[in-house]
Enzyme design. Sequence first.
Site, PDB file in Angstrom:
ATOM      1  CB  CYS A 124       6.790  17.843  26.579  1.00  0.00           C
ATOM      2  SG  CYS A 124       8.391  17.393  26.178  1.00  0.00           S
ATOM      3  CB  CYS A 162      10.875  17.941  27.813  1.00  0.00           C
ATOM      4  SG  CYS A 162       9.835  19.520  28.063  1.00  0.00           S
ATOM      5  CB  CYS A 202       2.650  23.732  35.327  1.00  0.00           C
ATOM      6  SG  CYS A 202       3.798  23.005  34.968  1.00  0.00           S
TER       7      CYS A 202
END
Length: 175
Positions: free
Chosen positions: A12, A88, A96
């Site tokens: 998240c 989220c 990422c």
Amino acid sequence: MADRIYNVLFLCTGNSARSILAESILRKDGASHFRAFSAGSDPKGRINPLALKVLDSFDYPTDGLRSKSWEEFAKPDAPTMDFVFTVCDNAAGETCPVWPGQPMTAHWGIEDPAAVEGSDVQKEAAFVTAFRYMKTRIGVFAALPLDSLDKIALGTKLREIGQSEGTTSPRTSAA
């Protein structure tokens, strides 16, 4: 293969609410088959007190939980993840790090309980709702026959879990 322990990372943005709930739930409910972790792209550095209160109220572990950066899990000496789930919508839309081991990924967006405004009762109710949605998803995930599903079928199942009740769409809710 039945004795294998799978590493699971929940992501998240702030790593203070939803990902913390998920880590604790899997630590307890999946302890015999999973090792749970959580992190954030921009960690707040503290866990939301209501997340801890709700976990305690349902008798889920809070020891060792901390808000931390996802960079910890991209380092060469980090545990190799088998699964990475964004919980989220903001984290789902971010770039990422490259995770060692090419883990299976899916988005399991749930509304941010920390963003709820209102009375203390309303805020706590939002955390209970997030807890219940996450617990349901983790229960379905933990029941999957992981050693007998091929990657395509497993990927499909993981995405289906993310579309269950309480789902959000990427970039529509705050982190």
